[in-house]
Design an enzyme around this catalytic site. Structure first.
Site, short mmCIF file in Angstrom:
data_model
loop_
_atom_site.label_atom_id
_atom_site.label_comp_id
_atom_site.label_asym_id
_atom_site.label_seq_id
_atom_site.Cartn_x
_atom_site.Cartn_y
_atom_site.Cartn_z
N GLY A 91 0.84 -1.20 0.00
CA GLY A 91 0.00 0.00 0.00
C GLY A 91 0.87 1.24 0.00
N HIS A 92 1.89 1.20 -0.83
CA HIS A 92 2.79 2.35 -0.94
C HIS A 92 3.68 2.20 -2.17
CE1 HIS A 92 5.94 -0.29 0.59
NE2 HIS A 92 5.13 -0.62 1.58
#
Ligand code: TYD
Length: 139
Positions: free
Chosen positions: A51-52
Site C-alpha cells: 500500500g505504498h
C-alpha cells in the site's frame, strides 16, 4: 510503459533427491546493490501488506514459502503477479505502487532491497503517488 519493467527473475535451482537449493548473487541475479533484507511472516488470512510506492527503493520479492499476489501499479496500468515458488523473484523498480494480498497460510515473503529503511522514501498516499507520476516523477 513503466509497468513493463516489473518482471520475474529466475534464480538458479539445484534439484537433488535430498532437496532443492536456490541461491542469489548480487551482481549476477539482482540488478542493484543489496542494502537490506526483510521478510513478512505470520500474515493473517485476508490481510493486505504494502500500500505504498518508493521514491528510490528498488526491490525483489520472493515467496520463500506459500503463496500470495502482488498487485503493481505504475499510475497508469496495473499488473498482478502470483508468487508461489522460491526460485522466482519479482523485480519492482522505483515509483511503483504495490499491494500484497491473498496470502496463503504459512507464507513467507522475502524482500531484497536497494536502500536502508527510510520512512522518507515512502509514498503512502495513492493520490500523491498519482500526482507524482503525472508530474513526470519517474520518467
Ligand atoms: P511497511 O513497509 O509499511 O510494511 P509493508 O509494506 O510490508 O506492509 O512497514 C511496516 C512497519 O515496519 C513500519 O512501521 C516500518 C517498519 N519497517 C522497518 O522498521 N524496517 C523495515 O525494513 C521495513 C520494511 C519496515
Amino acid at each position: 510503459m513503466r509497468i513493463d519493467k516489473c518482471r520475474i527473475i529466475n534464480f538458479p535451482r539445484i534439484a537433488e533427491p535430498r532437496g532443492n537449493l536456490s541461491f542469489i548473487e548480487e551482481k549476477n541475479h539482482i540488478p542493484f546493490p543489496i542494502r537490506r533484507v526483510y521478510y513478512l511472516y505470520d500474515v493473517p488470512s485476508g490481510a493486505t501488506r504494502g500500500g505504498h510506492a518508493h521514491k528510490k527503493c528498488q526491490q525483489i520479492i520472493i515467496a520463500l514459502s506459500g503463496s500470495f499476489e502482488v498487485v503493481l501499479d505504475d499510475g497508469e496500468r496495473r499488473k498482478t503477479f502470483f508468487l508461489n515458488r522460491p526460485f522466482y523473484g519479482l523485480y519492482i523498480p522505483t515509483g511503483i505502487w504495490r499491494e500484497l494480498e491473498n496470502f496463503s497460510s504459512n507464507s513467507v515473503a522475502l524482500s531484497i532491497v536497494s536502500q536502508l529503511y527510510d520512512e522518507a522514501d515512502y509514498i503512502r498516499d495513492y493520490e500523491t503517488f498519482k500526482r507524482q507520476v503525472k508530474n513526470g516523477g519517474w520518467k
